[in-house]
Motif scaffolding. Structure first.
Motif, PDB file in Angstrom:
ATOM      1  N   GLY A  52       0.828  -1.095  -0.166  1.00  0.00           N
ATOM      2  CA  GLY A  52       0.015  -0.247  -0.106  1.00  0.00           C
ATOM      3  C   GLY A  52       0.901   1.341   0.019  1.00  0.00           C
ATOM      4  O   GLY A  52       2.132   1.247  -0.641  1.00  0.00           O
ATOM      5  N   ALA A  53      -0.011   2.598   0.216  1.00  0.00           N
ATOM      6  CA  ALA A  53       0.962   3.630   0.550  1.00  0.00           C
ATOM      7  C   ALA A  53       1.684   3.595   1.454  1.00  0.00           C
ATOM      8  O   ALA A  53       1.612   2.953   2.610  1.00  0.00           O
ATOM      9  N   LEU A  54       2.724   4.775   1.696  1.00  0.00           N
ATOM     10  CA  LEU A  54       4.372   4.852   2.777  1.00  0.00           C
ATOM     11  C   LEU A  54       3.584   5.188   3.999  1.00  0.00           C
ATOM     12  O   LEU A  54       3.571   6.743   3.570  1.00  0.00           O
ATOM     13  N   LEU A  55       2.612   5.228   4.582  1.00  0.00           N
ATOM     14  CA  LEU A  55       2.093   5.896   5.666  1.00  0.00           C
ATOM     15  C   LEU A  55       2.693   5.625   7.039  1.00  0.00           C
ATOM     16  O   LEU A  55       3.845   5.605   7.412  1.00  0.00           O
ATOM     17  N   LEU A  56       3.102   7.199   7.752  1.00  0.00           N
ATOM     18  CA  LEU A  56       3.682   7.521   8.773  1.00  0.00           C
ATOM     19  C   LEU A  56       2.663   7.957  10.357  1.00  0.00           C
ATOM     20  O   LEU A  56       1.499   8.309   9.726  1.00  0.00           O
ATOM     21  N   PRO A  57       2.406   6.666  10.818  1.00  0.00           N
ATOM     22  CA  PRO A  57       1.427   7.063  12.080  1.00  0.00           C
ATOM     23  C   PRO A  57       1.909   8.419  12.157  1.00  0.00           C
ATOM     24  O   PRO A  57       2.662   9.165  12.647  1.00  0.00           O
ATOM     25  N   ASN A  58       0.346   9.410  13.271  1.00  0.00           N
ATOM     26  CA  ASN A  58       0.762  10.350  14.002  1.00  0.00           C
ATOM     27  C   ASN A  58       1.036  10.447  14.538  1.00  0.00           C
ATOM     28  O   ASN A  58       1.917  11.615  14.852  1.00  0.00           O
ATOM     29  N   ILE A  59       1.773   9.607  15.188  1.00  0.00           N
ATOM     30  CA  ILE A  59       2.037   9.165  16.468  1.00  0.00           C
ATOM     31  C   ILE A  59       3.760   9.158  16.162  1.00  0.00           C
ATOM     32  O   ILE A  59       4.491  10.017  17.490  1.00  0.00           O
ATOM     33  N   LYS A  60       4.047   8.669  15.224  1.00  0.00           N
ATOM     34  CA  LYS A  60       5.230   8.510  15.207  1.00  0.00           C
ATOM     35  C   LYS A  60       5.904  10.074  14.781  1.00  0.00           C
ATOM     36  O   LYS A  60       7.117   9.584  14.108  1.00  0.00           O
ATOM     37  N   ASP A  61       5.226  10.550  14.366  1.00  0.00           N
ATOM     38  CA  ASP A  61       5.439  11.545  12.694  1.00  0.00           C
ATOM     39  C   ASP A  61       5.434  12.960  13.391  1.00  0.00           C
ATOM     40  O   ASP A  61       4.873  13.702  14.220  1.00  0.00           O
ATOM     41  N   PRO A  62       6.395  13.762  13.597  1.00  0.00           N
ATOM     42  CA  PRO A  62       7.856  14.994  14.203  1.00  0.00           C
ATOM     43  C   PRO A  62       7.015  15.965  14.229  1.00  0.00           C
ATOM     44  O   PRO A  62       6.787  16.769  14.635  1.00  0.00           O
ATOM     45  N   ASP A  63       6.580  15.697  12.831  1.00  0.00           N
ATOM     46  CA  ASP A  63       5.409  17.201  12.147  1.00  0.00           C
ATOM     47  C   ASP A  63       3.708  17.527  12.158  1.00  0.00           C
ATOM     48  O   ASP A  63       3.130  17.490  11.749  1.00  0.00           O
ATOM     49  N   ARG A  64       3.181  16.090  13.365  1.00  0.00           N
ATOM     50  CA  ARG A  64       1.788  16.222  13.626  1.00  0.00           C
ATOM     51  C   ARG A  64       1.716  17.236  13.881  1.00  0.00           C
ATOM     52  O   ARG A  64       2.096  17.940  14.794  1.00  0.00           O
ATOM     53  N   VAL A  65       0.061  16.767  13.637  1.00  0.00           N
ATOM     54  CA  VAL A  65      -0.128  18.873  14.060  1.00  0.00           C
ATOM     55  C   VAL A  65      -1.677  18.398  15.652  1.00  0.00           C
ATOM     56  O   VAL A  65      -2.333  16.731  15.788  1.00  0.00           O
ATOM     57  N   ASN A  66      -1.361  19.063  16.403  1.00  0.00           N
ATOM     58  CA  ASN A  66      -1.499  18.324  17.135  1.00  0.00           C
ATOM     59  C   ASN A  66      -3.467  19.238  18.053  1.00  0.00           C
ATOM     60  O   ASN A  66      -2.896  20.218  17.743  1.00  0.00           O
ATOM     61  N   ALA A  67      -4.618  18.548  17.966  1.00  0.00           N
ATOM     62  CA  ALA A  67      -5.364  18.918  17.474  1.00  0.00           C
ATOM     63  C   ALA A  67      -6.196  19.856  18.799  1.00  0.00           C
ATOM     64  O   ALA A  67      -6.761  20.650  18.358  1.00  0.00           O
ATOM     65  N   GLN A  68      -5.382  18.693  19.775  1.00  0.00           N
ATOM     66  CA  GLN A  68      -6.130  19.974  21.309  1.00  0.00           C
ATOM     67  C   GLN A  68      -5.176  21.193  21.040  1.00  0.00           C
ATOM     68  O   GLN A  68      -5.646  22.356  22.156  1.00  0.00           O
ATOM     69  N   ASP A  69      -4.328  21.389  20.275  1.00  0.00           N
ATOM     70  CA  ASP A  69      -3.788  23.125  20.261  1.00  0.00           C
ATOM     71  C   ASP A  69      -4.436  23.651  19.132  1.00  0.00           C
ATOM     72  O   ASP A  69      -4.165  25.233  19.268  1.00  0.00           O
ATOM     73  N   LEU A  70      -5.300  22.893  18.311  1.00  0.00           N
ATOM     74  CA  LEU A  70      -5.584  23.771  17.456  1.00  0.00           C
ATOM     75  C   LEU A  70      -7.198  24.066  17.767  1.00  0.00           C
ATOM     76  O   LEU A  70      -7.897  25.407  16.564  1.00  0.00           O
ATOM     77  N   CYS A  71      -8.202  22.949  17.857  1.00  0.00           N
ATOM     78  CA  CYS A  71     -10.155  23.127  17.900  1.00  0.00           C
ATOM     79  C   CYS A  71      -9.909  23.517  19.010  1.00  0.00           C
ATOM     80  O   CYS A  71      -9.650  23.517  20.454  1.00  0.00           O
TER      81      CYS A  71
END
Length: 999
Positions: A52-71
């Motif tokens: 499949g597609a090469l995916l990076l789990p959110n919890i391992k992604d250093p560039d992830r967005v924290n929904a708690q900070d923005l929502c």
């Protein structure tokens, strides 16, 4: 069975392909040679088909967005009182964030006090757009919602759970147990995120929490406090700590408190445990009724729940102990487990690689020759014609020969259970000889999953390109039941084994849509036993038990590796991989690659599984109910069998399960490995499934993948003898591991099996209690002794019911094992099963127990009365043997026990029998209730801990003194034994009427 690269996973063993001093694990079982029906070359799918597609789990992604900070969260308004609680409207508290989907602007909150110990918090979108299905809410037809108890109005009772909420700074809520003041769930300080493909809510956790559940996975019993628990049904061979086959979004939280002198309870921190202090615990349960992919982030001070859609439908169970939580969870939400047929508690033998009926006949003969109990022979996919469900290989498994074999098997009191996979083969349209009636009937009934454009979804499994039953289709149950009926008429099976029901597919997407003329095709990977994929793995610990051979093998292997290295080109410069990141599109769901990437063991949701965009008859996408596919197929199988045999308990063993599957199925631990670690992990696996309401659990004893050895199989055969489901099963081309392969395993197995078969009445009674009141069968020490904090993570030993404790050896080359004996500080006493004497142990400390190879320590809890019969080679023989009682007196010379008896197979037995045993003041009372006529006599009563001093022993049964030659008493061991009662009572049935034994 899930395929795995059998050479790659075992990196710490010697992999050699030459004979070393006569030890060479030969591929004794080759891959079936009759898997195709044509002479043309078999097409092998390319490896890329299942990439499949090469995916990076959110919890391992250093560039992830924290929904708690923005929502922005939500604000509650329009609060209205209801019959069972209240409702409110939740509206976005600011500008939509649309981080991992499209924010839902308006939500409906409903809070129901459903019973004294149960609270429901439900949050759903106010408006659901059915035209584009932007949000799926789990149907009650698929997973019933717990309902408020009758007369459960808040004004009619005093619920122990309290719900409070606040709008400061945005909506948050808190659930409190009123009886203790303990806050069970608290979202204060966090924001609720509710999008069409992403739902997130967080609860703080106190320092003294202990979480269990959130399965299925290979993990310790107590969940780690820095761990992400992923829930997404996956066909994968049992890696540690990842998501596996089942989906059980439920956890138990146990918290310990120190009792102060004034009675005040102070939360206990882990480091504060002190054996000189007094503690109590309180447990509660939390169930999220949601079938989407889940990810639960566990941290020392919080729990964050994330799902890929659906609603928040939370159920809180106040307990206050594990038994109350488990019973309430089953009774209100998931249903009670069925009472299994009696024969299912016998020993089961299976392997992938039994070549024909004659080999199965020899298997039965060998068990009989070595006098090892055998109850059920299982058939993996070997028997099928080209791996097609409900078919038989005409050469190796001809139907008429099979009927003869099964007739003889049943005459011996034995049973046969075959495998059924979820996928259905599509015959090659250009080959008339490739006809397959099961497919034709299903096609005529229009019961297949489809693509979004309406065409049939075609994946690939063992036989080649396949379709997948849509269990939501109107005709699906009728068609499936008919296939079960046709199959039974070909070969009268005794139960069914449902595999690959995650649902698994060996390619991404509808890969067979334009390729049917290639059928049958070979998977993109090699099967074990095929050229180039022979299992040469040496058993774990081979370097210890065969040091000379291992040294030679290591030298040869090192030389080979050096030679390879010398000719290898220098490594190429690596670059950072380019991961696919999906950007949310307002109002649109990307189901194949949702914007939030869960930490799924396979990465892409479509790898080794039916694609999330596969479409059910009502338009529901597999994305929304993937975790329910196995659950539905088990349901269809159970009710199909019930239709065929209306008053016979169906036996179904299913791999992929969901909360509630336990009311239909047993479960095994999947494709484990022949390694000591997996024997250890089998205990927390089993205990976790006790919490999930599936007590009929076992693992592939001696391991499935890889080669077992004598010591491992010796220990494992003894351990599994005390699991409810007891089966030995291993992979194609591995060395044999039937218990008669090694002489020491023969003796060890027979020793443990003798205990198991003698205790079948006790085990059966435990299952009747589970079936009627929701109690557990295998039990963690912490559940049975809830006031001992040192037991919170104990998962290397366990209890079978309340009365039997098993302390297995779980590491190689050991001749002792450390065990803890709970409750001693409070007066609990334990008896050694073998010596029948009081075991000397110290409270709160490990005790070293002698456990040479072939011995598994087993202990009887004081205060127990165990009904038993004579061990035999089949459960039918056991059921027709005389009764005995093992009475283990507690420190006050008291004991209690129960017995349940019926015909062993009827869904609703016409008659049953219950016997209650009590001991007090040197009197054993047996009180019978019921009309079932058990014709076996009472033969022996053994009383442990009897204090008769040196005075002559007089034993009286119903006022009649028993002759001295039938009575023995050992003053040193304090064991009183009364034997030969069947002669003394002249064959009278044991439970015809109540009786009293006095001494």
């Amino acid at each position: 069975m899930a395929y795995s690269n059998f050479a790659a996973w075992w990196t710490n063993v010697l992999l050699v392909s030459l004979t070393i001093n006569g030890y060479y694990p030969q591929p004794l079982y080759a891959a079936p040679s009759t898997r195709t029906t044509t002479a043309k070359p078999v097409f092998t799918m390319p490896a890329s088909a299942d990439q499949g597609a090469l995916l990076l789990p959110n919890i391992k992604d250093p560039d992830r967005v924290n929904a708690q900070d923005l929502c922005p969260g939500y604000l509650a308004s329009d609060v209205k009182e209801t019959t069972h609680g209240f409702s409110a409207r939740l509206s976005l508290a600011g500008e939509a964030c649309n981080v991992y989907g499209t924010d839902v602007e308006s939500l409906d909150l409903t809070v129901e006090y459903q019973s004294k110990d149960r609270l429901n918090v439900n949050i759903v979108p106010t408006h659901i757009d059915s035209s584009n299905r932007s949000h799926y809410i789990l149907s009650e037809d698929l997973v019933p919602k717990p309902k408020p108890d009758e007369h459960a109005k808040v004004t009619d009772h005093k619920p122990d759970l309290d719900f409070s909420w606040s709008n400061e700074p945005s909506f948050s809520f808190k659930v409190t147990r009123k009886s203790t003041g303990d806050v069970l769930f608290d979202t204060q300080g966090t924001v609720l995120v509710f999008e069409n493909q992403f739902v997130e809510f967080t609860s703080s956790l106190p320092q003294n929490h202990n979480l269990y559940g959130l399965g299925e996975r290979i993990h310790g019993l107590r969940l780690a406090k820095n761990f992400t628990a992923t829930i997404y049904a996956a066909d994968v061979g049992d890696p540690v700590d990842t998501n596996l086959y089942g989906s059980h979004p439920f956890y138990l939280d146990t918290r310990y408190f120190e009792v102060q002198e004034d009675g005040e309870l102070v939360p206990m921190a882990d480091e504060e445990h002190d054996t000189s202090r007094k503690y109590v615990s309180y447990s509660h349960g939390v169930f999220l009724r949601n079938a989407h992919g889940h990810e639960i982030l566990l941290q020392p001070d919080s729990l964050t729940w994330r799902t890929l859609g659906g609603s928040i439908d939370l159920y809180f169970y106040s307990g206050p102990s594990q038994p109350e939580v488990t019973k309430s969870f089953q009774l209100s939400a998931i249903g009670l487990p069925p009472l299994q047929q009696y024969y299912t508690f016998g020993f089961h033998q299976c392997r992938w690689g039994y070549k024909n009926w004659a080999e199965l006949e020899q298997l039965v003969s060998d068990f009989r020759k070595f006098e090892i109990p055998l109850e059920t022979v299982w058939s993996d996919i070997d028997f099928m014609r080209g791996y097609r469900d409900f078919t038989f290989d005409a050469v190796n498994y001809p139907i008429e020969e099979g009927k003869k074999f099964l007739s003889g098997l049943h005459e011996k009191g034995l049973h046969w259970i075959p495998m059924v996979d979820a996928a259905i083969y599509i015959p090659n349209p250009e080959d008339p000889s490739d006809a397959y009636a099961t497919y034709e009937r299903g096609n005529a009934s229009d019961v297949w999953l489809r693509n979004p454009d309406g065409t049939v979804y075609i994946g690939a499994v063992w036989p080649g390109y396949t379709v997948f039953p849509d269990l939501l289709a109107a005709n699906a149950q009728e068609w499936w039941t008919m296939e079960l009926k046709e199959f039974f008429e070909s070969a009268p099976y005794d139960g069914l084994w449902i595999d690959m029901n995650e649902v698994s597919s060996f390619c991404v997407g509808s890969c067979g849509s334009n390729n049917l003329t290639l059928n049958p095709v070979h998977p993109s990977f090699q099967l074990p036993g095929e050229p180039g994929n022979v299992i040469y793995d040496y058993p774990e610990g081979f370097n210890i038990t065969n040091a000379t051979e291992a040294a030679s093998a290591s030298s040869a292997s090192s030389a080979q590796e050096a030679s390879k290295t010398a000719t290898m080109p220098p490594p190429s410069t690596t670059t950072s991989p380019e991961y696919l990141r999906t950007t949310p599109t307002p109002g649109v769901r990307n189901v194949n690659h949702p914007p939030y990437v869960i930490n799924h063991v396979q990465g892409d949701l479509a790898v080794h599984a039916v694609s999330p965009n596969a479409t059910h008859v009502d338009g529901t996408l597999e994305y929304d109910i993937h975790n329910l596919y196995g659950h539905q197929l088990i349901n269809a199988t159970y009710h199909g069998l019930l239709s065929l045999f209306p008053n016979k308990r169906p036996f179904v063993l299913g791999r992929s399960t969901f909360s509630g599957s336990g009311k239909w199925t047993a479960h095994w631990g999947g494709d484990n490995q022949s390694r000591w670690a997996y024997m250890f992990f089998s205990i927390p696996q089993a205990l976790s499934f006790s919490l999930f309401g599936i007590p009929m659990f076992g693992v592939d004893t001696c391991g499935f993948n890889g080669n077992s050895d004598e010591e491992l199989c010796n220990r494992w055969m003894q351990l599994s003898a005390f699991f409810p489901f007891y089966r030995n099963h291993n992979v194609l081309s591995a060395i044999p591991q039937e218990p008669y392969i090694w002489s020491s395993v023969i003796e060890a197995s027979k020793k443990a099996m003798a205990i198991r078969y003698a205790l079948l009445p006790y085990i059966y009674t435990l299952f009747h209690q589970a079936h009627t009141i929701g109690s557990t069968v295998m039990r963690a020490l912490a559940w049975e002794f809830p006031n001992d904090p040192s037991l919170a993570s104990a998962d290397r030993q366990f209890l079978l019911g309340p009365s039997l404790m098993v302390v297995p050896v779980l590491q190689p080359q050991a001749t002792t094992v450390d065990g803890v004996f709970p409750g001693i500080a409070d007066g609990e006493i334990w008896y050694d099963w073998y010596t029948q004497t009081l075991f000397d142990a110290v409270a709160g400390k490990n005790t070293t127990i002698d456990a040479p190879l072939g011995h598994i320590p087993v202990y009887v809890r004081g205060g127990s009365i165990l009904p038993m019969q004579e061990p035999a080679l089949t459960t039918r023989e056991v059921r027709n043997s005389p009764w005995s009682l093992l009475v283990a007196l507690d420190g006050k010379a008291k004991a209690e026990g129960h017995l349940y008896v019926d015909d062993g197979e009827s869904v609703e037995p016409e008659s049953t029998l219950s016997v209650h045993f009590t001991v007090e003041n040197n009197r054993l009372h047996a009180v019978s209730d019921g009309t079932y006529e058990d014709k076996n006599s009472l033969d022996k009563i053994t009383i442990l801990g009897a204090d008769l001093g040196s005075s002559p022993c007089h034993v009286v049964l119903n006022g009649q003194e028993i002759p001295g030659q039938l009575v023995s008493y050992n003053q040193t061991s304090r064991v009183l034994a009364v034997t030969g009662l069947k002669e003394f009572t002249k064959g009278r049935c044991a439970w015809d009427e109540g009786w009293v034994l006095k001494w």
